[in-house]
Motif scaffolding. Structure first.
Motif, short mmCIF file in Angstrom:
data_model
loop_
_atom_site.label_atom_id
_atom_site.label_comp_id
_atom_site.label_asym_id
_atom_site.label_seq_id
_atom_site.Cartn_x
_atom_site.Cartn_y
_atom_site.Cartn_z
N SER A 119 6.99 -3.02 1.57
CA SER A 119 7.98 -3.93 2.12
C SER A 119 8.02 -5.19 1.25
N TYR A 120 9.23 -5.59 0.85
CA TYR A 120 9.37 -6.69 -0.10
C TYR A 120 10.57 -7.54 0.30
N LEU A 121 10.36 -8.82 0.41
CA LEU A 121 11.39 -9.76 0.85
C LEU A 121 11.99 -10.46 -0.36
N SER A 152 0.84 -1.19 0.00
CA SER A 152 0.00 0.00 0.00
C SER A 152 0.87 1.25 0.00
N GLY A 153 0.40 2.29 -0.67
CA GLY A 153 1.13 3.55 -0.71
C GLY A 153 0.59 4.56 0.27
N SER A 154 1.47 5.34 0.86
CA SER A 154 1.14 6.47 1.74
C SER A 154 0.67 6.07 3.13
N PHE A 155 -0.26 5.13 3.22
CA PHE A 155 -0.69 4.61 4.52
C PHE A 155 -1.27 3.21 4.30
N PRO A 156 -1.32 2.37 5.33
CA PRO A 156 -1.83 1.01 5.13
C PRO A 156 -3.28 1.01 4.69
N SER A 157 -3.62 0.04 3.88
CA SER A 157 -5.02 -0.18 3.52
C SER A 157 -5.59 -1.27 4.42
N ALA A 158 -6.86 -1.57 4.24
CA ALA A 158 -7.47 -2.66 5.01
C ALA A 158 -6.88 -4.01 4.62
N ARG A 182 18.40 -13.39 3.15
CA ARG A 182 17.13 -12.67 3.12
C ARG A 182 17.38 -11.17 3.19
N LEU A 183 17.00 -10.49 2.12
CA LEU A 183 17.14 -9.04 2.00
C LEU A 183 15.75 -8.42 1.97
N LEU A 184 15.51 -7.44 2.85
CA LEU A 184 14.21 -6.76 2.88
C LEU A 184 14.36 -5.39 2.22
N LEU A 185 13.48 -5.11 1.27
CA LEU A 185 13.42 -3.81 0.63
C LEU A 185 12.30 -3.00 1.27
N ASP A 186 12.66 -2.06 2.12
CA ASP A 186 11.74 -1.17 2.83
C ASP A 186 10.97 -1.88 3.95
N MET A 187 10.56 -1.07 4.93
CA MET A 187 9.80 -1.59 6.08
C MET A 187 8.83 -0.50 6.54
N GLY A 188 7.77 -0.32 5.75
CA GLY A 188 6.78 0.72 6.04
C GLY A 188 5.79 0.33 7.12
N ASN A 189 4.80 1.19 7.33
CA ASN A 189 3.80 1.00 8.38
C ASN A 189 3.15 -0.39 8.31
N GLY A 190 3.22 -1.12 9.40
CA GLY A 190 2.56 -2.42 9.49
C GLY A 190 3.35 -3.59 8.93
N ALA A 191 4.50 -3.32 8.33
CA ALA A 191 5.23 -4.39 7.63
C ALA A 191 5.82 -5.42 8.58
N ILE A 231 9.11 3.38 8.71
CA ILE A 231 8.77 3.64 10.11
C ILE A 231 8.74 2.39 10.97
N ASP A 232 8.48 1.20 10.41
CA ASP A 232 8.48 0.00 11.24
C ASP A 232 9.89 -0.42 11.66
N MET A 233 10.90 0.28 11.17
CA MET A 233 12.26 0.06 11.68
C MET A 233 12.34 0.43 13.16
N CYS A 234 11.48 1.34 13.61
CA CYS A 234 11.47 1.69 15.04
C CYS A 234 10.99 0.50 15.87
N ALA A 235 9.96 -0.17 15.40
CA ALA A 235 9.48 -1.37 16.09
C ALA A 235 10.51 -2.49 16.01
N TYR A 236 11.19 -2.58 14.88
CA TYR A 236 12.21 -3.63 14.73
C TYR A 236 13.41 -3.35 15.64
N PHE A 237 13.70 -2.08 15.88
CA PHE A 237 14.73 -1.73 16.85
C PHE A 237 14.39 -2.31 18.22
N VAL A 238 13.15 -2.16 18.63
CA VAL A 238 12.73 -2.69 19.93
C VAL A 238 12.94 -4.21 19.97
N ALA A 239 12.53 -4.89 18.89
CA ALA A 239 12.65 -6.35 18.85
C ALA A 239 14.11 -6.81 18.92
#
Length: 250
Positions: free
Chosen positions: A21-23, A9-15, A30-39, A66-74
């Motif tokens: 985010s692409y693995l 989804s672009g700009s914000f998550p959809s339903a 395993r290389l991850l391309l981007d880690m956006g909201n909810g990924a 932005i989900d890199m912040c959550a991944y930092f916690v993990a």
């Protein structure tokens, strides 16, 4: 290579989907391309939380990082086995500072770098694990990079966020799979240097000679089927919309 769409989804998550985010997997890497909201949550449907080997951040808008912040916690506060080793994170200049500011309450200003090995992206070619990659700056209001990933004679190009530009055309040349953003609607939005519409994505794939086009980063307010039709009107190869959970063998 195997490509798994974690979020599209672009700009914000959809339903139906988290943000970008692409693995990409090959030879057990395993290389991850981007880690956006909810990924981060969706990623755990496909691999373990600590199974990533490297991360590429195309740019520092929240819907891509932005989900890199959550991944930092993990990774920083992991309960079993102690703190994780630092994982390579390739991003534009200022990535560490951007994520530190977004998280805000880090133990100290260097805490992010204890679990993320930040590496500043520059245009050029280099290796990430078994992948040969080439990156270049594309057309967006902030520093933004597209990436071409090659392995075993196969190639994948990911646009990140961009308007039309020669750098993207070059990276997509003869790509086996072109994962290209299509945020805008042809004839509706016309903002140079920001995003592509479905027709422009199709034209880029056509001109680059890409063998397959997958449209991604379509915001919830954009008519995805209209963008798909617009791309098909100018590109004769196979084209489809990205969807969460889709897997491609390249």
């Amino acid at each position: 290579m195997k490509l798994t769409v974690v979020g599209c989804s672009g700009s914000f998550p959809s339903a139906e989907s988290p943000c970008s985010s692409y693995l990409v997997e090959a030879d057990g890497f395993r290389l991850l391309l981007d880690m956006g909201n909810g990924a981060l949550g969706e990623l755990q449907r496909h691999i373990g939380l600590y199974d990533l080997d490297a991360i590429f951040l195309s740019h520092l808008h929240a819907d891509h990082c932005i989900d890199m912040c959550a991944y930092f916690v993990a990774r920083y506060y992991r309960h079993e086995g102690g703190r994780c080793d630092a994982i390579p994170v390739y991003g534009p200049e200022g990535t560490e500072q951007r994520l530190t500011a977004a998280y805000e309450d880090v133990p100290d200003e260097r805490s992010m770098s204890e679990v993320f090995d930040f590496r500043t992206l520059k245009p050029g070619s280099f290796d990430i694990g078994p992948f040969q990659v080439r990156t270049d700056k594309v057309s967006h209001p902030v520093d933004a990079f597209a990436i071409r990933v090659e392995h075993g004679g196969a190639s994948l190009t990911y646009s990140g966020d961009t308007g039309t530009c020669e750098a993207l055309n070059a990276l997509a040349a003869d790509a086996d799979l072109f994962l290209c953003e299509a945020s805008f609607t042809h004839g509706k939005e016309d903002i140079p240097g920001l995003h592509l519409n479905g027709r422009e994505a199709g034209e880029c794939a056509r001109d680059a000679g890409a063998r397959r086009l997958v449209l991604t980063h379509v915001p919830p307010w954009t008519d995805a089927q209209r963008n798909l039709a617009d791309a098909r009107a100018v590109y004769d190869g196979p084209v489809e919309l990205a969807r969460t959970g889709a897997v491609y063998e390249i």
